[in-house]
Write an enzyme that holds these catalytic residues in place. Sequence first.
Site, PDB file in Angstrom:
ATOM      1  N   GLY A 108       3.487   2.169   8.249  1.00 52.09           N
ATOM      2  CA  GLY A 108       4.659   1.367   8.566  1.00 52.09           C
ATOM      3  C   GLY A 108       4.411   0.373   9.680  1.00 52.09           C
ATOM      4  O   GLY A 108       3.340   0.340  10.292  1.00 52.09           O
ATOM      5  N   GLY A 109       5.425  -0.446   9.963  1.00 52.70           N
ATOM      6  CA  GLY A 109       5.332  -1.458  11.010  1.00 52.70           C
ATOM      7  C   GLY A 109       5.171  -2.848  10.427  1.00 52.70           C
ATOM      8  O   GLY A 109       5.079  -3.040   9.211  1.00 52.70           O
ATOM      9  N   ASP A 118      14.250   2.251  10.797  1.00 53.45           N
ATOM     10  CA  ASP A 118      13.533   1.194  11.513  1.00 53.45           C
ATOM     11  C   ASP A 118      12.631   1.865  12.540  1.00 53.45           C
ATOM     12  O   ASP A 118      13.112   2.553  13.451  1.00 53.45           O
ATOM     13  CB  ASP A 118      14.549   0.270  12.197  1.00 53.45           C
ATOM     14  CG  ASP A 118      13.909  -0.856  12.993  1.00 53.45           C
ATOM     15  OD1 ASP A 118      12.661  -0.912  13.057  1.00 53.45           O
ATOM     16  OD2 ASP A 118      14.657  -1.676  13.552  1.00 53.45           O
ATOM     17  N   SER A 166      -7.209  -4.702   1.433  1.00 49.58           N
ATOM     18  CA  SER A 166      -6.793  -3.868   0.309  1.00 49.58           C
ATOM     19  C   SER A 166      -5.804  -4.646  -0.534  1.00 49.58           C
ATOM     20  O   SER A 166      -4.630  -4.811  -0.179  1.00 49.58           O
ATOM     21  CB  SER A 166      -6.181  -2.558   0.798  1.00 49.58           C
ATOM     22  OG  SER A 166      -6.091  -1.627  -0.256  1.00 49.58           O
ATOM     23  N   LEU A 206       0.823  -1.210   0.000  1.00 48.53           N
ATOM     24  CA  LEU A 206       0.000   0.000   0.000  1.00 48.53           C
ATOM     25  C   LEU A 206       0.854   1.256   0.000  1.00 48.53           C
ATOM     26  O   LEU A 206       0.507   2.257  -0.631  1.00 48.53           O
ATOM     27  CB  LEU A 206      -0.948  -0.009   1.195  1.00 48.53           C
ATOM     28  CG  LEU A 206      -1.882  -1.213   1.296  1.00 48.53           C
ATOM     29  CD1 LEU A 206      -2.874  -1.019   2.443  1.00 48.53           C
ATOM     30  CD2 LEU A 206      -2.625  -1.451  -0.007  1.00 48.53           C
ATOM     31  N   ARG A 230     -15.266 -13.538   1.878  1.00 49.57           N
ATOM     32  CA  ARG A 230     -15.132 -12.495   2.898  1.00 49.57           C
ATOM     33  C   ARG A 230     -14.781 -11.157   2.255  1.00 49.57           C
ATOM     34  O   ARG A 230     -15.258 -10.092   2.684  1.00 49.57           O
ATOM     35  CB  ARG A 230     -14.069 -12.904   3.912  1.00 49.57           C
ATOM     36  CG  ARG A 230     -13.768 -11.868   4.989  1.00 49.57           C
ATOM     37  CD  ARG A 230     -12.791 -12.434   6.023  1.00 49.57           C
ATOM     38  NE  ARG A 230     -12.221 -11.379   6.845  1.00 49.57           N
ATOM     39  CZ  ARG A 230     -11.132 -10.692   6.511  1.00 49.57           C
ATOM     40  NH1 ARG A 230     -10.493 -10.971   5.374  1.00 49.57           N
ATOM     41  NH2 ARG A 230     -10.669  -9.739   7.305  1.00 49.57           N
ATOM     42  N   TYR A 242      -1.225  -8.572  16.420  1.00 52.96           N
ATOM     43  CA  TYR A 242      -1.295  -7.495  15.432  1.00 52.96           C
ATOM     44  C   TYR A 242      -2.521  -6.620  15.688  1.00 52.96           C
ATOM     45  O   TYR A 242      -2.444  -5.382  15.678  1.00 52.96           O
ATOM     46  CB  TYR A 242      -1.343  -8.109  14.038  1.00 52.96           C
ATOM     47  CG  TYR A 242      -1.517  -7.138  12.904  1.00 52.96           C
ATOM     48  CD1 TYR A 242      -0.426  -6.415  12.426  1.00 52.96           C
ATOM     49  CD2 TYR A 242      -2.748  -6.968  12.271  1.00 52.96           C
ATOM     50  CE1 TYR A 242      -0.575  -5.532  11.369  1.00 52.96           C
ATOM     51  CE2 TYR A 242      -2.901  -6.090  11.226  1.00 52.96           C
ATOM     52  CZ  TYR A 242      -1.810  -5.371  10.765  1.00 52.96           C
ATOM     53  OH  TYR A 242      -1.962  -4.496   9.724  1.00 52.96           O
TER      54      TYR A 242
END
Length: 260
Positions: free
Chosen positions: A72-73, A51, A166, A15, A174, A136
């Site tokens: 991010g992440g 980072d 996405s 994305l 689903r 998460y």
Amino acid sequence: MIYDRILLTGAAGLLGSVLRNRLAPQVKLLRSTDITELTNAAPNEELVKADLGDLSAAAGLVKGIDAIVHFGGLSKDADFVSICRVNIAGFQSLYEAARLAGVKRVVFASSVHAIGFYDQNDVIGTNAPLRPDSNYGVAKAFGENLAQLYWDKHGLETVSIRIGSSEPKPSTRRHLRTWLSFDDMCQLVECSLTAPRVRHTVVYGASNNAASFWDNTLARHLGYTPKDSADDFRDEIFASDSRPDRDDVVNRLQGGVFCR
């Protein structure tokens, strides 16, 4: 665009790569960052390898920035220590650095996984209690709560986008309720950056699908009007998944496979 200088995190991701191309022509400066090396900078784009788990990096990333688009992440579930370092501690560090630098707005890529344990027969609004389905999801729930804190205490605005699925195109039953096309995703980010006042707004990120788990009524002030629909792929999806197991959590809970 009412913000001239934007920081985009997660710019090397699926994305993030789409957003780089969409945002760069609209702003004076796009500072794109990721843990991996970025190439092919636009004329007005700065590329920074960083980072987000490195707490000392945040101050440099937000210097001179008006708004942050935070994609991010870690993008998948992982052990809690890893999620905590990057998606929780790193996120808090980014927010605190943003506050100190005078950043005006954040667009946060939250997720369906912050509310993943709702049943697929439920239709929930943006004010429904959080029900994360994984480490998460816990991090996304933390991010939404942190965004609320920074609005209430410090006046830093945020739009938290609970992204459904996405992907280039929907591929499962689903997805008929959760798909968010890339064009609609970009439009939603743009609306989040151009709405005059958002405070802390939570919005579901989905395209104009005929069926949905979610009610976006409380986020109408963003002006988001999705154009694409997963229903264009309905026949293809039904042909590949003709007899779904209704007892499987993937077909029973909104978070799908993350609920296992």
